[in-house]
Write a protein that holds these residues in place. Structure first.
Motif, PDB file in Angstrom:
ATOM      1  N   SER A  31     -49.313  50.605-109.310  1.00 55.43           N
ATOM      2  CA  SER A  31     -49.594  50.626-110.756  1.00 55.43           C
ATOM      3  C   SER A  31     -51.092  50.619-111.022  1.00 55.43           C
ATOM      4  O   SER A  31     -51.607  51.401-111.838  1.00 55.43           O
ATOM      5  N   LYS A  32     -51.805  49.752-110.330  1.00 56.18           N
ATOM      6  CA  LYS A  32     -53.256  49.719-110.484  1.00 56.18           C
ATOM      7  C   LYS A  32     -53.873  51.014-109.960  1.00 56.18           C
ATOM      8  O   LYS A  32     -54.828  51.541-110.541  1.00 56.18           O
ATOM      9  N   GLY A  33     -53.309  51.528-108.860  1.00 58.29           N
ATOM     10  CA  GLY A  33     -53.804  52.784-108.310  1.00 58.29           C
ATOM     11  C   GLY A  33     -53.640  53.939-109.279  1.00 58.29           C
ATOM     12  O   GLY A  33     -54.505  54.816-109.382  1.00 58.29           O
ATOM     13  N   ALA A  34     -52.518  53.953-110.017  1.00 54.68           N
ATOM     14  CA  ALA A  34     -52.284  55.006-111.011  1.00 54.68           C
ATOM     15  C   ALA A  34     -53.331  54.943-112.109  1.00 54.68           C
ATOM     16  O   ALA A  34     -53.849  55.976-112.559  1.00 54.68           O
ATOM     17  N   LEU A  93     -50.633  57.725-104.800  1.00 58.65           N
ATOM     18  CA  LEU A  93     -50.406  59.116-104.396  1.00 58.65           C
ATOM     19  C   LEU A  93     -49.220  59.225-103.432  1.00 58.65           C
ATOM     20  O   LEU A  93     -48.444  60.184-103.503  1.00 58.65           O
ATOM     21  N   LYS A  94     -49.081  58.265-102.549  1.00 56.54           N
ATOM     22  CA  LYS A  94     -47.947  58.294-101.621  1.00 56.54           C
ATOM     23  C   LYS A  94     -46.633  57.995-102.359  1.00 56.54           C
ATOM     24  O   LYS A  94     -45.570  58.497-101.970  1.00 56.54           O
ATOM     25  N   TYR A  95     -46.714  57.191-103.416  1.00 56.68           N
ATOM     26  CA  TYR A  95     -45.526  56.945-104.239  1.00 56.68           C
ATOM     27  C   TYR A  95     -45.060  58.242-104.901  1.00 56.68           C
ATOM     28  O   TYR A  95     -43.859  58.524-104.972  1.00 56.68           O
ATOM     29  N   LEU A  96     -46.004  59.037-105.393  1.00 55.02           N
ATOM     30  CA  LEU A  96     -45.638  60.316-106.013  1.00 55.02           C
ATOM     31  C   LEU A  96     -44.958  61.245-105.018  1.00 55.02           C
ATOM     32  O   LEU A  96     -44.041  61.991-105.375  1.00 55.02           O
ATOM     33  N   GLU A  97     -45.407  61.208-103.771  1.00 54.75           N
ATOM     34  CA  GLU A  97     -44.801  62.071-102.753  1.00 54.75           C
ATOM     35  C   GLU A  97     -43.352  61.675-102.464  1.00 54.75           C
ATOM     36  O   GLU A  97     -42.496  62.534-102.249  1.00 54.75           O
ATOM     37  N   LYS A  98     -43.100  60.371-102.484  1.00 55.22           N
ATOM     38  CA  LYS A  98     -41.773  59.887-102.102  1.00 55.22           C
ATOM     39  C   LYS A  98     -40.785  59.881-103.263  1.00 55.22           C
ATOM     40  O   LYS A  98     -39.579  59.798-103.042  1.00 55.22           O
TER      41      LYS A  98
END
Length: 269
Positions: free
Chosen positions: A152-155, A223-228
């Motif tokens: 969430s913070k990364g987004a 970014l890895k969350y978006l991929e998965k």
């Protein structure tokens, strides 16, 4: 005896006020500052090339001379065909060579990602040699590459610092003069971190004072969350945003309405 003592005190007072004493103090200060800086630089260089032996550096120097010196000069000082590599650090070499962007195939607006031409060990050797030329960013620590930080913070950080070029979903985007921000899907965590750290191509540098290592880990996790996790809205049209979505509706949506209207009119006639 009193006059002798007064004469000695006067000489001491004059000596303290002498211009020679002022110059001496300045020289002492400069030598102290220079020594401290040299010590700090040596320590930083040792830290940058930690884990690399002299054998790695020697082997990297041979690889550099055979594959990079034409553009970057044999000592890494650069030529008209390529920039200086003194001070870019091991992280820059690992990113550029590890993604196949270097050695460059041809001059252009920016270097393109290509199949990697060297083994992991050869890349590490070249990185060790370039790191030995001057202090620069070292390769990231493994703890920041796991993809298990705060998504969430990364987004939020990605939207503020990266989305204007790479798109909020990391799908990439066009820039000026034939340049572009590449898509980030499929890019390794290490190369994402190194890109933020070194600012390759047209990308600004986000050093640890701009975005901390933990913040970088948060962005990588996002970014890895978006991929998965695929788009919950179905077909995402390349994640290119409202322009592509509006164009799709205009062509296919209105096109279908016009086609149905024509069909109904023809049937009624």
């Amino acid at each position: 005896m009193f006059s002798k003592r007064s004469s000695t005190q006067k000489k001491r007072a004059v000596g303290r006020r002498s211009p020679v004493a002022t110059v001496s103090l300045i020289l002492v200060g400069l030598l102290t500052t220079g020594g401290a800086y040299a010590l700090f630089t040596s320590s930083a260089t040792a830290e940058t090339s930690s884990g690399s032996s002299q054998a790695n550096v020697n082997e990297g120097k041979k690889l550099f001379a055979a594959n990079c010196a034409t553009c970057h000069n044999v000592n890494g000082s650069g030529t008209t065909a390529g920039p200086s590599l003194i001070g870019v650090g091991a992280a820059s070499v690992d990113f550029q060579v590890g993604t196949g962007r270097m050695p460059g195939a041809a001059n252009g607006p920016q270097a393109l990602k290509k199949p990697v031409q060297f083994t992991d060990q050869q890349i590490q050797d070249m990185a060790a040699y370039v790191a030995s030329l001057g202090t620069g960013p070292s390769e990231p620590e493994a703890q920041y590459l796991q993809g298990n930080a705060n998504a969430s913070k990364g987004a939020e950080l990605f939207r503020i610092n990266c989305a204007m070029c790479h798109n909020v979903a990391g799908a990439g985007g066009a820039l000026t003069d034939g340049k572009f921000a590449p898509a980030l899907k499929g890019v390794t965590s290490k190369h994402i971190y190194e890109a933020m750290l070194t600012g390759p191509q047209n990308m600004p540098v986000f050093n640890d004072l701009n975005i901390t290592p933990q913040d970088k880990a948060d962005i990588i996790t996002y970014l890895k969350y978006l991929e998965k996790n695929p788009s919950p809205g179905g077909f995402e049209l390349g994640n290119l945003g409202p322009v592509s979505e509006g164009l799709f509706i205009w062509i296919f949506g209105l096109g279908a309405i016009v086609a149905i209207t024509v069909w109904l009119t023809a049937k009624s006639n």
